[in-house]
Design a protein around this motif. Structure first.
Motif, PDB file in Angstrom:
ATOM      1  N   SER A 191       0.802  -1.238   0.000  1.00 15.46           N
ATOM      2  CA  SER A 191       0.000   0.000   0.000  1.00 15.46           C
ATOM      3  C   SER A 191       0.839   1.296   0.000  1.00 15.46           C
ATOM      4  O   SER A 191       2.077   1.275   0.061  1.00 15.46           O
ATOM      5  N   TYR A 237       4.241  -0.962   5.240  1.00 15.33           N
ATOM      6  CA  TYR A 237       4.278  -2.342   5.743  1.00 15.33           C
ATOM      7  C   TYR A 237       5.146  -3.183   4.808  1.00 15.33           C
ATOM      8  O   TYR A 237       4.971  -3.156   3.591  1.00 15.33           O
ATOM      9  N   ARG A 249      -9.547   5.578   7.380  1.00 12.24           N
ATOM     10  CA  ARG A 249      -8.166   5.364   6.969  1.00 12.24           C
ATOM     11  C   ARG A 249      -7.298   4.996   8.167  1.00 12.24           C
ATOM     12  O   ARG A 249      -6.281   4.325   8.023  1.00 12.24           O
ATOM     13  N   GLN A 266      -5.643   1.150   9.839  1.00 12.41           N
ATOM     14  CA  GLN A 266      -4.397   0.376   9.641  1.00 12.41           C
ATOM     15  C   GLN A 266      -3.922  -0.166  10.988  1.00 12.41           C
ATOM     16  O   GLN A 266      -3.861   0.575  11.979  1.00 12.41           O
ATOM     17  N   ARG A 277      -1.481   1.024   4.505  1.00  9.30           N
ATOM     18  CA  ARG A 277      -2.515   2.058   4.615  1.00  9.30           C
ATOM     19  C   ARG A 277      -3.837   1.601   4.000  1.00  9.30           C
ATOM     20  O   ARG A 277      -3.837   0.916   2.988  1.00  9.30           O
ATOM     21  N   VAL A 278      -4.918   2.003   4.630  1.00 10.45           N
ATOM     22  CA  VAL A 278      -6.244   1.792   4.051  1.00 10.45           C
ATOM     23  C   VAL A 278      -6.369   2.746   2.872  1.00 10.45           C
ATOM     24  O   VAL A 278      -6.114   3.952   3.003  1.00 10.45           O
ATOM     25  N   LEU A 299      -8.451  -2.306   0.888  1.00  4.10           N
ATOM     26  CA  LEU A 299      -7.493  -2.452   1.984  1.00  4.10           C
ATOM     27  C   LEU A 299      -6.977  -3.887   1.996  1.00  4.10           C
ATOM     28  O   LEU A 299      -7.597  -4.790   1.440  1.00  4.10           O
TER      29      LEU A 299
END
Ligand SMILES: *Cc1c(COP(=O)(O)O)cnc(C)c1O
Length: 384
Positions: A277, A282, A303, A306, A322-323, A328
């Motif tokens: 993302s 991540y 958001r 996460q 991240r959303v 997601l």
């Protein structure tokens, strides 16, 4: 009927993606019945269905409440009331916010009750109502006893408005009087009691009480007996949500009505060292399985989620990276078929994620999570 604007906003409902909000109407009926069972005999409930029934659906939620014993509805803006009328709902409807006086005739014509908070509003609306030659407009006078939002601030000002209504019974019906508490969902009752005293001072100048006298939102009705009227404005409790966020327990079990589920859009093996993302926040420490869900912050899933989790096959799975706006990613214990059900709010096996859990993690209140659930998420009604 005069329309405010002659365009209708495009309604986008994502029927061709598996993200769905399930609304259990039996839970709504249960909550309404449980509340009515414990209120004083003779107390009526106006179910608060503003903001699309707190995201659960304006008309469906309203109808379920009426089936369960509510005798009226409250909304925030005139358009919500007009939508209920257009759906054939004939019970009393009160608009809790301030409507511009220019729509007084329209409200009167549709038998919609409006909230008024000062004399100016009445003097502006009077010639418009006389001109429209509509039936008298039903008015609820709002009193500001400490919420500091809308309403009369002094008993003397209230008295003047009541006298004005009395002098213009051809145009207005003085149908109700109310206030709203700012701290009814808190353990400390000091401020609540101060508001109660102000309420009593207002009531002392009333020559006679109108048809509806109401002070209680969900929290007030659940946890306070003082200065009760003959009607409650029951809102968030309808949907099975505790207004205190759980810090004060409800006297009966509130059943959450909404669950939010989806299915994977994509499932993949992610090699150690690869990232996920925007911002590449991540990075996989080891080889793992990752599922992508077709829901994001544009659907009202914040958001900030996460690092939180969803439920897959009865287990919690972490939201990694991240959303995004519409998608997601979650880390999976192993590979799953794409059509596996994924729960973002609700129960899966032994595990449950409540709206309160999501709100806590996002640093907000469940009211905000419920009401911002996006219009792309179809509401599917169960137990009609
Ligand atoms: C929204 C609202 C309610 C309902 O509040 P809940 O906390 O959801 O029960 C009641 N009264 C007024 C004036 C409101 O604006």
């Amino acid at each position: 009927m005069k329309e405010a604007i002659n365009t209708v906003p495009a309604q986008i409902i994502g029927l061709h993606r598996p993200t769905v909000a399930h609304v259990n109407l039996a839970a709504i009926r249960h909550n309404v019945e449980a509340e009515l069972k414990r209120t004083k005999p003779g107390t009526e409930m106006f179910a608060v269905v503003k903001a699309n029934g707190y995201g659960h659906g304006l008309i469906e939620a309203g109808q379920a409440c009426l089936e369960a014993g509510a005798t009226g509805l409250c909304v925030a803006i005139l358009d919500e009331a007009l939508t209920l009328r257009a759906a054939g709902i004939t019970v009393p409807i009160l608009v809790l916010g301030i409507t511009q006086p220019q729509w007084a005739g329209l409200a009167a014509e549709q038998e919609i009750s409006l909230t008024v908070g000062d004399l100016d509003w009445l003097t502006t609306a009077l010639p418009l109502l006389e001109e429209a030659q509509a039936a008298p407009l039903k008015i609820h006078l709002g009193l500001d006893t400490g919420m500091g939002r809308i309403g009369f601030q002094e008993p003397a000002a209230l008295k003047t408005a009541v006298d004005f209504l009395k002098d213009h019974e051809d145009a207005f019906i003085f149908e109700g009087i109310f206030t709203h508490f700012a701290t009814a969902d808190e353990q400390d009752t000091t401020y609540f009691n101060t508001q109660c005293q102000r309420w009593q001072a207002f009531m002392a100048v009333l020559p006679e009480k109108p048809r509806y006298v109401h002070v209680s939102n969900t929290a007030t009705s659940l946890w306070h007996d003082a200065c009760n009227g003959n009607m409650i404005r029951f809102g968030v409790g309808i949907y099975g949500l505790n207004p205190s966020g759980g810090s004060i327990t409800a006297p009966y079990s509130l059943e959450p009505a909404l669950s939010l589920t989806t299915q994977f859009a994509f499932v993949k093996h992610l090699a150690a060292g690869k990232s996920v993302s925007y911002g590449a926040t991540y990075t996989a420490k080891e080889d793992e399985w990752v599922g992508t869900l077709p829901i994001g912050y544009a659907d009202g899933y914040p958001r900030r989620m996460q690092g939180f989790h969803v439920l897959v096959d009865g287990q919690t799975c972490e939201i990694i990276g991240r959303v995004c706006m519409d998608q997601l990613m979650v880390r999976l214990p192993h590979k799953y078929p794409v059509d596996t059900r994924v729960t973002l709010i609700g129960q899966d096996g032994e595990q449950t994620i409540t709206m309160q859990d999501v709100a806590d993690y996002a640093g907000t209140i469940h009211y905000e999570i419920a009401t911002t659930l996006g219009m792309r998420v179809p509401r599917v009604y169960e137990n009609r």
